[in-house]
Design an enzyme around this catalytic site. Structure first.
Site, PDB file in Angstrom:
ATOM      1  N   HIS A 116      49.705-106.127   1.752  1.00  7.21           N
ATOM      2  CA  HIS A 116      49.742-106.674   0.347  1.00  7.21           C
ATOM      3  C   HIS A 116      50.950-107.564  -0.161  1.00  7.21           C
ATOM      4  CE1 HIS A 116      48.085-105.507  -4.045  1.00  7.21           C
ATOM      5  NE2 HIS A 116      48.749-106.541  -4.142  1.00  7.21           N
ATOM      6  N   ARG A 164      41.295-107.128  -4.398  1.00  8.21           N
ATOM      7  CA  ARG A 164      41.914-105.781  -4.348  1.00  8.21           C
ATOM      8  C   ARG A 164      41.081-105.025  -3.158  1.00  8.21           C
ATOM      9  NH1 ARG A 164      46.143-106.953  -6.312  1.00  8.21           N
ATOM     10  NH2 ARG A 164      46.554-106.500  -8.568  1.00  8.21           N
TER      11      ARG A 164
HETATM   12  P1  NAP Z   1      42.339-114.789 -13.441  1.00  9.13           P
HETATM   13  O1  NAP Z   1      42.848-115.869 -13.795  1.00  9.13           O
HETATM   14  O2  NAP Z   1      41.981-113.807 -14.488  1.00  9.13           O
HETATM   15  O3  NAP Z   1      40.763-115.044 -12.899  1.00  9.13           O
HETATM   16  C1  NAP Z   1      39.872-114.356 -12.364  1.00  9.13           C
HETATM   17  C2  NAP Z   1      38.759-115.046 -11.971  1.00  9.13           C
HETATM   18  O4  NAP Z   1      37.687-114.084 -11.474  1.00  9.13           O
HETATM   19  C3  NAP Z   1      37.977-115.892 -13.011  1.00  9.13           C
HETATM   20  O5  NAP Z   1      37.524-117.052 -12.733  1.00  9.13           O
HETATM   21  C4  NAP Z   1      36.812-114.971 -13.622  1.00  9.13           C
HETATM   22  O6  NAP Z   1      35.756-115.816 -14.255  1.00  9.13           O
HETATM   23  C5  NAP Z   1      36.464-114.368 -12.396  1.00  9.13           C
HETATM   24  N1  NAP Z   1      35.699-113.178 -12.486  1.00  9.13           N
HETATM   25  C6  NAP Z   1      36.217-112.022 -13.249  1.00  9.13           C
HETATM   26  N2  NAP Z   1      35.018-111.078 -13.243  1.00  9.13           N
HETATM   27  C7  NAP Z   1      34.016-111.630 -12.667  1.00  9.13           C
HETATM   28  C8  NAP Z   1      32.992-111.273 -12.262  1.00  9.13           C
HETATM   29  N3  NAP Z   1      32.356-110.132 -12.958  1.00  9.13           N
HETATM   30  N4  NAP Z   1      31.603-111.918 -11.945  1.00  9.13           N
HETATM   31  C9  NAP Z   1      32.232-113.184 -11.572  1.00  9.13           C
HETATM   32  N5  NAP Z   1      33.567-113.723 -11.674  1.00  9.13           N
HETATM   33  C10 NAP Z   1      34.523-113.090 -12.392  1.00  9.13           C
HETATM   34  O7  NAP Z   1      42.835-113.888 -12.201  1.00  9.13           O
HETATM   35  P2  NAP Z   1      44.113-114.478 -11.155  1.00  9.13           P
HETATM   36  O8  NAP Z   1      45.302-114.626 -11.712  1.00  9.13           O
HETATM   37  O9  NAP Z   1      43.666-115.646 -10.467  1.00  9.13           O
HETATM   38  O10 NAP Z   1      44.141-113.232 -10.086  1.00  9.13           O
HETATM   39  C11 NAP Z   1      43.228-112.802  -9.501  1.00  9.13           C
HETATM   40  C12 NAP Z   1      43.412-111.545  -8.764  1.00  9.13           C
HETATM   41  O11 NAP Z   1      43.922-111.870  -7.357  1.00  9.13           O
HETATM   42  C13 NAP Z   1      44.164-110.508  -9.547  1.00  9.13           C
HETATM   43  O12 NAP Z   1      43.464-109.742 -10.426  1.00  9.13           O
HETATM   44  C14 NAP Z   1      44.596-109.545  -8.384  1.00  9.13           C
HETATM   45  O13 NAP Z   1      43.506-108.629  -8.129  1.00  9.13           O
HETATM   46  C15 NAP Z   1      44.520-110.522  -7.070  1.00  9.13           C
HETATM   47  N6  NAP Z   1      45.920-110.722  -6.567  1.00  9.13           N
HETATM   48  C16 NAP Z   1      46.309-110.443  -5.696  1.00  9.13           C
HETATM   49  C17 NAP Z   1      47.611-110.554  -4.947  1.00  9.13           C
HETATM   50  C18 NAP Z   1      47.935-110.357  -3.528  1.00  9.13           C
HETATM   51  O14 NAP Z   1      49.124-110.300  -3.281  1.00  9.13           O
HETATM   52  N7  NAP Z   1      47.146-109.902  -2.723  1.00  9.13           N
HETATM   53  C19 NAP Z   1      48.501-111.173  -5.580  1.00  9.13           C
HETATM   54  C20 NAP Z   1      48.060-111.677  -6.992  1.00  9.13           C
HETATM   55  C21 NAP Z   1      46.797-111.407  -7.389  1.00  9.13           C
HETATM   56  P3  NAP Z   1      35.904-116.661 -15.459  1.00  9.13           P
HETATM   57  O15 NAP Z   1      36.479-117.905 -14.966  1.00  9.13           O
HETATM   58  O16 NAP Z   1      34.561-116.792 -15.937  1.00  9.13           O
HETATM   59  O17 NAP Z   1      36.567-116.084 -16.455  1.00  9.13           O
HETATM   60  C1  GLV Z   2      49.242-108.420  -6.626  1.00  7.48           C
HETATM   61  O1  GLV Z   2      48.639-107.901  -6.151  1.00  7.48           O
HETATM   62  C2  GLV Z   2      49.302-109.035  -8.155  1.00  7.48           C
HETATM   63  O2  GLV Z   2      48.316-108.569  -8.941  1.00  7.48           O
HETATM   64  O3  GLV Z   2      50.123-109.935  -8.641  1.00  7.48           O
END
Ligand code: NAP
Ligand code: GLV
Length: 294
Positions: A257, A209
């Site tokens: 994005h 983000r």
């Molecule tokens: P997820 O499965 O919930 O994984 C989040 C990861 O972050 C987990 O490994 C978690 O640790 C770690 N984390 C959370 N808080 C933390 C902290 N304070 N310190 C260290 N590690 C921490 O999420 P995801 O589905 O992979 O998605 C991640 C993010 O990508 C989304 O929330 C979104 O902001 C972004 N995103 C962006 C796009 C885009 O198009 N740019 C698209 C999709 C998503 P644990 O494993 O220990 O729980």
């Molecule tokens: C996009 O940014 C998502 O969170 O899926």
């Protein structure tokens, strides 16, 4: 709406703002806070995010606090993120910014090539998306480290966990990929202090983000020569302001994005399956812990 209605036979699916009687609304799929005060939907059972991120829902003070929030987990979303991250890691790994600069001056010059095993990639956030990216980079032979709250346990990935391990994780990183969720603990995590911990000439790929990054601190780190490049898909303000220095900075690549877009053909079945599960009393996939913020 048509696709969701087809996937949920027998359920009345409507497009905002045509919600009908608010008390009849049981499930809502949303992106951003356009729906405003969600508390008027007195019988709401689940709030589905149309993306992986949920800060737009958790951060809305007008959300009904006891309604479960579910993030999007879908294979096409994961593939999209893997493609984007891989594209940009390879871009930096194979020194494409330097070759682009050479081309602009008509310079034919071979530069040294680093083996993937000698290239240290660091991924912040080893969840659904970070793990997907790490696995493929490991398969290509990169030296990959992951940083998360709990220790990552992906075969071939050097794991770092928690704030105490952040400095060591950053100190080894040449290409940093941010895939954290935005929470009170991660907002502003990429600032002058943490960017300074990266290796000299490191590159940043921010696909988490915009508010993870202190934008002025990144510009300073690029301009001082500490960082060699940044690929930014997310920004503090989106769309990125017309006069923002990122647009024209020679070391910055901007995308709007799009790293992992929500695609109808895979998001709809994922949401429909969770509605089915909820109605059958089965656990849903991707339920968020509001206390953790992700
Ligand atoms: P997820 O499965 O919930 O994984 C989040 C990861 O972050 C987990 O490994 C978690 O640790 C770690 N984390 C959370 N808080 C933390 C902290 N304070 N310190 C260290 N590690 C921490 O999420 P995801 O589905 O992979 O998605 C991640 C993010 O990508 C989304 O929330 C979104 O902001 C972004 N995103 C962006 C796009 C885009 O198009 N740019 C698209 C999709 C998503 P644990 O494993 O220990 O729980
Ligand atoms: C996009 O940014 C998502 O969170 O899926």
């Amino acid at each position: 709406v048509t696709a969701l209605a087809a996937a949920l036979p027998g359920i009345d699916v409507r497009a905002w703002p045509d919600t009908g009687e608010p008390a009849a609304v049981e499930y809502a799929s949303l992106w951003g806070d356009a729906a405003g005060d969600m508390r008027r939907f007195a019988n709401l059972k689940v709030l589905f995010s149309l993306g992986a991120g949920v800060e737009h829902i958790l951060g809305n003070p007008l959300r009904p606090p006891d309604v479960p929030v579910v993030r999007l987990i879908d294979p096409a979303h994961r593939t999209g993120m893997i493609e984007y991250v891989l594209m940009r890691v390879l871009h930096y790994h194979r020194r494409m910014p330097e070759y682009a600069a050479q081309q602009a001056q008509g310079i034919w010059r071979e530069r040294s090539q680093c083996a993937p095993g000698d290239r240290r990639v660091g991924i912040m956030g080893m969840g659904e998306l970070g793990t997907g990216c790490a696995e493929i980079l490991v398969r290509l032979g990169f030296d990959v480290a992951g940083w998360s709250r709990s220790p990552p346990t992906i075969v071939g990935v050097t794991g770092f966990a928690g704030r105490d391990a952040l400095a060591a994780f950053l100190a080894r990183t040449e290409i940093l990929v941010n895939l954290l969720p935005l929470t009170p603990e991660t907002v502003g995590i990429l600032d002058a202090g943490t960017l300074a911990m990266l290796q000299k000439n490191a590159c940043l790929i921010n696909v988490g983000r915009g508010r993870h990054l202190v934008e002025g601190d990144l510009l300073a780190a690029l301009d001082s020569g500490h960082l060699a490049g940044a690929t930014l898909d997310v920004f503090c303000t989106e769309p990125l302001q017309k006069d923002h220095p990122f647009w024209t900075h020679p070391k910055v690549t901007v995308t709007p994005h799009i790293a992992a877009m929500t695609l109808l053909q895979s998001a709809v079945p994922a949401i429909a399956e969770n509605v089915r599960r909820h109605r059958a009393g089965e656990p849903m996939v991707g339920v968020v812990d509001p206390a953790r913020g992700y």
